[in-house]
Design a protein around this motif. Structure first.
Motif, short mmCIF file in Angstrom:
data_model
loop_
_atom_site.label_atom_id
_atom_site.label_comp_id
_atom_site.label_asym_id
_atom_site.label_seq_id
_atom_site.Cartn_x
_atom_site.Cartn_y
_atom_site.Cartn_z
N ALA A 12 62.53 -13.79 -21.19
CA ALA A 12 61.73 -13.24 -20.09
C ALA A 12 61.78 -14.21 -18.91
O ALA A 12 61.81 -15.41 -19.12
N PRO A 13 61.83 -13.71 -17.67
CA PRO A 13 61.80 -12.30 -17.28
C PRO A 13 63.07 -11.56 -17.69
O PRO A 13 64.16 -12.12 -17.64
N GLY A 14 62.86 -10.31 -18.09
CA GLY A 14 63.98 -9.48 -18.52
C GLY A 14 63.97 -8.13 -17.84
O GLY A 14 63.56 -8.01 -16.68
N GLY A 15 64.36 -7.10 -18.60
CA GLY A 15 64.53 -5.77 -18.03
C GLY A 15 63.27 -5.17 -17.44
O GLY A 15 63.33 -4.46 -16.44
N GLY A 16 62.13 -5.46 -18.04
CA GLY A 16 60.87 -4.92 -17.51
C GLY A 16 60.56 -5.47 -16.13
O GLY A 16 60.14 -4.73 -15.23
N SER A 17 60.79 -6.77 -15.97
CA SER A 17 60.56 -7.39 -14.66
C SER A 17 61.57 -6.90 -13.63
O SER A 17 61.23 -6.66 -12.46
N ILE A 18 62.81 -6.71 -14.06
CA ILE A 18 63.85 -6.20 -13.16
C ILE A 18 63.53 -4.76 -12.74
O ILE A 18 63.74 -4.37 -11.59
N ALA A 19 63.02 -3.96 -13.68
CA ALA A 19 62.62 -2.58 -13.35
C ALA A 19 61.55 -2.60 -12.26
O ALA A 19 61.62 -1.83 -11.29
N ALA A 20 60.57 -3.49 -12.41
CA ALA A 20 59.50 -3.59 -11.41
C ALA A 20 60.05 -4.04 -10.06
O ALA A 20 59.67 -3.51 -9.01
#
Length: 199
Positions: A12-20
């Motif tokens: 982290a940061p991973g896909g969730g942060s990139i989506a945001a």
């Protein structure tokens, strides 16, 4: 720095942060086009709708910028729960409850990312139809970026559902995600078709 951090071997940061981040950028582009168009000579007919659109996009952007870190924090909270002691029956119960609570929290943040990003796509349609035609491609890029926010948020919900034992919660989340994805795909297609018709 953020991009460098994403590229390293930490999870982290991973896909969730990139989506945001993608959703925030999508909302920002619609805000930009609204602001470029409104309050100029001859723009009276569209000022109200574009000012309101730009303002709402700013709110979405702020919420999604916060979600970049919230997603990482939720993941870290879950990992902390996993590290709790689990030797006695009481410790195992406490650990399991903390992990389940952490997983539910880790679902709600990307779900909100997906919902906010979908709203950014809806606003992109309004801005595309009322904004300066010279900036139409910016709205198109924004809508596509926001769709990454929707899809990325949904993916992060679904992967976290696997370990949640509350089946009613899991069923509701899957239904919500499925409906949101369909609506977002339909709206994105409408926005991009309009954008491409003006090129």
């Amino acid at each position: 720095d953020f991009i460098d951090e994403v590229s390293r071997e930490s999870p982290a940061p991973g896909g969730g942060s990139i989506a945001a981040l993608a959703g925030a950028l999508g909302a920002s582009l619609s805000s930009m086009v609204g602001n470029l168009t409104a309050n100029k000579r001859g723009s009276d007919a569209v000022d109200k709708i574009l000012n309101e659109s730009a303002e709402e996009c700013q709110q979405i952007k702020e919420a999604l910028v916060n979600a970049i870190d919230e997603d990482t924090n939720a993941f870290n909270a879950y990992m902390s729960a996993r590290r709790l002691p689990n030797k006695t029956a009481e410790e195992k119960k406490t650990r399991e409850e903390a992990m389940q609570a952490g997983l539910k929290q880790a679902v709600m943040i990307p779900l909100n990312t997906a919902k906010q990003s979908f709203r950014a796509i809806e606003i992109a349609e309004v801005v595309a139809k009322n904004g300066n035609p010279n900036s139409i491609t910016d709205v198109g890029v924004g809508a596509q970026s926001a769709y990454t926010g929707v899809l990325g948020g949904i993916y992060n919900v679904l992967i976290n559902l696997k370990d949640i034992k509350d089946q009613k919660f899991v069923g509701e989340m899957k239904k919500t995600c499925s409906e949101l994805k369909q609506k977002a795909q339909k709206k994105l297609d409408e926005v991009l078709s309009f954008v491409e018709s003006k090129l």
